[in-house]
Design a protein around this motif. Structure first.
Motif, PDB file in Angstrom:
ATOM      1  N   VAL A   1      40.186  29.219  21.851  1.00 51.37           N
ATOM      2  CA  VAL A   1      40.399  28.931  23.317  1.00 51.37           C
ATOM      3  C   VAL A   1      39.096  29.189  24.022  1.00 51.37           C
ATOM      4  O   VAL A   1      38.420  30.245  23.599  1.00 51.37           O
ATOM      5  N   MET A   2      38.611  28.497  25.066  1.00 52.70           N
ATOM      6  CA  MET A   2      37.792  28.628  25.912  1.00 52.70           C
ATOM      7  C   MET A   2      38.008  28.916  27.265  1.00 52.70           C
ATOM      8  O   MET A   2      38.819  28.199  27.736  1.00 52.70           O
ATOM      9  N   CYS A   3      37.779  30.322  27.710  1.00 50.80           N
ATOM     10  CA  CYS A   3      38.586  30.775  28.789  1.00 50.80           C
ATOM     11  C   CYS A   3      37.478  30.958  29.977  1.00 50.80           C
ATOM     12  O   CYS A   3      36.352  31.177  29.947  1.00 50.80           O
ATOM     13  N   MET A   4      38.244  30.438  31.353  1.00 50.03           N
ATOM     14  CA  MET A   4      37.541  30.038  32.506  1.00 50.03           C
ATOM     15  C   MET A   4      37.179  31.528  32.910  1.00 50.03           C
ATOM     16  O   MET A   4      37.822  32.445  32.787  1.00 50.03           O
ATOM     17  N   ALA A   5      36.022  31.291  33.868  1.00 51.09           N
ATOM     18  CA  ALA A   5      35.663  32.454  34.449  1.00 51.09           C
ATOM     19  C   ALA A   5      36.238  33.091  35.744  1.00 51.09           C
ATOM     20  O   ALA A   5      35.654  34.144  36.339  1.00 51.09           O
ATOM     21  N   ASN A   6      37.278  32.441  36.342  1.00 54.42           N
ATOM     22  CA  ASN A   6      37.803  32.903  37.490  1.00 54.42           C
ATOM     23  C   ASN A   6      38.533  34.028  37.399  1.00 54.42           C
ATOM     24  O   ASN A   6      39.842  34.160  37.945  1.00 54.42           O
ATOM     25  N   THR A   7      38.066  35.112  36.747  1.00 57.70           N
ATOM     26  CA  THR A   7      38.747  36.508  36.777  1.00 57.70           C
ATOM     27  C   THR A   7      38.380  37.345  37.915  1.00 57.70           C
ATOM     28  O   THR A   7      37.643  36.936  38.813  1.00 57.70           O
ATOM     29  N   ARG A   8      39.012  38.421  37.752  1.00 55.53           N
ATOM     30  CA  ARG A   8      38.438  39.315  38.831  1.00 55.53           C
ATOM     31  C   ARG A   8      38.138  40.850  37.982  1.00 55.53           C
ATOM     32  O   ARG A   8      38.962  41.418  37.702  1.00 55.53           O
ATOM     33  N   PRO A   9      36.728  41.100  38.037  1.00 60.00           N
ATOM     34  CA  PRO A   9      35.665  40.463  38.564  1.00 60.00           C
ATOM     35  C   PRO A   9      35.559  39.104  37.640  1.00 60.00           C
ATOM     36  O   PRO A   9      35.997  38.884  36.630  1.00 60.00           O
ATOM     37  N   VAL A  10      34.822  38.237  38.496  1.00 61.52           N
ATOM     38  CA  VAL A  10      34.213  37.124  37.829  1.00 61.52           C
ATOM     39  C   VAL A  10      33.406  37.314  36.615  1.00 61.52           C
ATOM     40  O   VAL A  10      32.629  38.198  36.684  1.00 61.52           O
TER      41      VAL A  10
END
Length: 422
Positions: free
Chosen positions: A88-97
């Motif tokens: 899976v390729m996971c997107m960057a909109n985490t916290r922190p980014v």
């Protein structure tokens, strides 16, 4: 545990086969009954179930760090493993980014701690700092830490000069930028597709031309630069027609779409079902028809889930307050198998859309069932019916419009590197 697996009586593209995996790779594959059982092998009878290479989902949101109440890496990978996805390729909109190499390393290290034998995680780094679209992220550091691509997913990059530089720097690093195609001004304040249904239910919608405008920009930019750009979660006919034109011209663009855009249309929101609220929004039946033809013809290169889990209380709100997103890893293979049952796609098409093309576009390892390929594969029962429920989903969240629906086709077992993971 033996390092040798003998899988017998599986069905690969309609042919009964046996397979030997040794030391993590495919050692041999042949028609059923033609291979001798190796000494000391672990033997598994596939019972005639379909043999697929582990699928690749190039667009997921694992939510960790920062939003673990929605999903965490461990639970997201559990859904992937049981759903047939080996990467899976996971997107960057985490916290922190994920605009910092420390975040990238945390994601990879956490995945290896919980699922050391796979599924594999390939983080997607932020294209701009904080996903704000005003300053390029440290892309070289992110690539060195393990980012497989870059994206501002969840938010477009309106500044074309900034986006151009991101594409150029990514190409220098051997990476591709994945673009969330949306005009932020046309989409502002919208909660569904703009059209007859939004007018009937009295909800502000976003027009499909907002997506198509950014698709056109990216196509022209890729043509001018001669560099690849990948277009995320395509949802409408206008975009499909532009991508088809670009491919005839030889522009290096690729595109993805999600199962829900081929199965549902905007009437799914007539009763204000927040589980059907997604961005880009579900479009019209005509758009659904265009996307179906596009995946069949190859204009759309790959399927992704855009797995976007949310906690129950976040979706149990009025439509205009609910976040966008569908939890998709648990249901994607069954949903797309439904397109095979309909006769729209073939078993080979699923391999192309879920495995071969994602690996090609993003430079990821894949199992083509040739000797020496990674022994990553799963067995699929095309006839087992199951009900989508909290009990049958492995994701921490179950925000899906298919909740309570009966699907046909289920993953029965999954191996990576010859080790059973589900």
């Amino acid at each position: 545990m033996s390092d040798i697996l003998f899988l017998r009586n599986a069905r690969l593209l309609g042919t009964p086969v046996d397979l030997i995996a040794r030391d993590g790779v495919i050692a041999a594959i042949g028609e059923h009954g033609t291979l001798d059982t190796p000494a000391d092998a672990t033997v598994h009878d596939a019972g005639g179930h379909i043999l697929f290479p582990s699928f690749i989902d190039a667009h997921v949101h694992l939510r960790e760090p920062g939003f673990e109440y929605k999903e965490d890496i461990a639970s997201g990978l559990a859904a992937a493993a049981h759903g047939g996805f080996g990467a899976v390729m996971c997107m960057a909109n985490t916290r922190p980014v994920n605009d910092d190499a420390a975040v990238t390393r945390h994601i990879i290290e956490t995945s290896l701690r919980h699922w050391p034998h796979g599924p594999r995680v390939y983080p997607v780094g932020a294209a701009t700092v904080g996903l704000k679209g005003t300053e390029l992220a440290p892309m070289a550091e992110l690539a060195a830490a393990g980012c497989a691509a870059f994206s501002n997913d969840g938010a477009p990059v309106p500044d074309t000069e900034m986006f151009r530089r991101a594409v150029e720097y990514a190409a220098d690093l051997g990476r591709v930028v994945i673009d969330h195609c949306e005009d932020p001004y046309l989409a502002k304040g919208a909660h569904m597709n703009e059209g007859a249904t939004s007018g009937r239910v009295g909800v502000k919608g976003q027009p499909d031309v907002g997506e198509a405008l950014h698709v056109a920009r990216d196509i022209l930019l890729a043509d001018y630069l001669g560099l690849p750009i990948h277009l995320a979660h395509i949802s409408c006919r206008r975009s499909v027609e532009l991508i088809a034109w670009a491919k005839v011209r030889g522009v290096p663009v690729t595109a993805e779409t999600c199962p829900h855009y081929l199965i549902l249309d905007d009437t799914a929101l007539e009763n204000y079902d927040t589980n059907a609220k997604v961005n880009p929004p579900l479009r019209t039946p005509d758009d659904v028809a265009a996307l179906r033809e596009a995946v069949k013809s190859g204009v759309i290169d790959m399927f992704v889930t855009d797995h976007a889990p949310h906690a129950a209380h976040e979706k149990e709100t009025p439509l205009d307050e609910a976040p966008n997103g569908i939890s998709g890893l648990d249901t994607a293979v069954a949903l797309t198998w439904g397109l095979v049952r309909e006769g729209l796609l073939t078993e080979g098409d699923l391999v192309r859309l879920w495995n071969r093309e994602p690996a090609r576009v993003f430079g990821l390892p894949r199992n083509g069932f040739e000797p020496g390929d990674p022994a990553d594969f799963f067995l699929f029962d095309p006839d087992e019916a199951w009900v989508v429920s909290r009990e049958t989903m492995h994701s921490k969240s179950c925000n899906t419009p298919f909740l309570g629906h009966t699907l046909t086709g289920r993953v029965k077992a999954h191996w990576m590197g010859g080790r059973r993971i589900a």
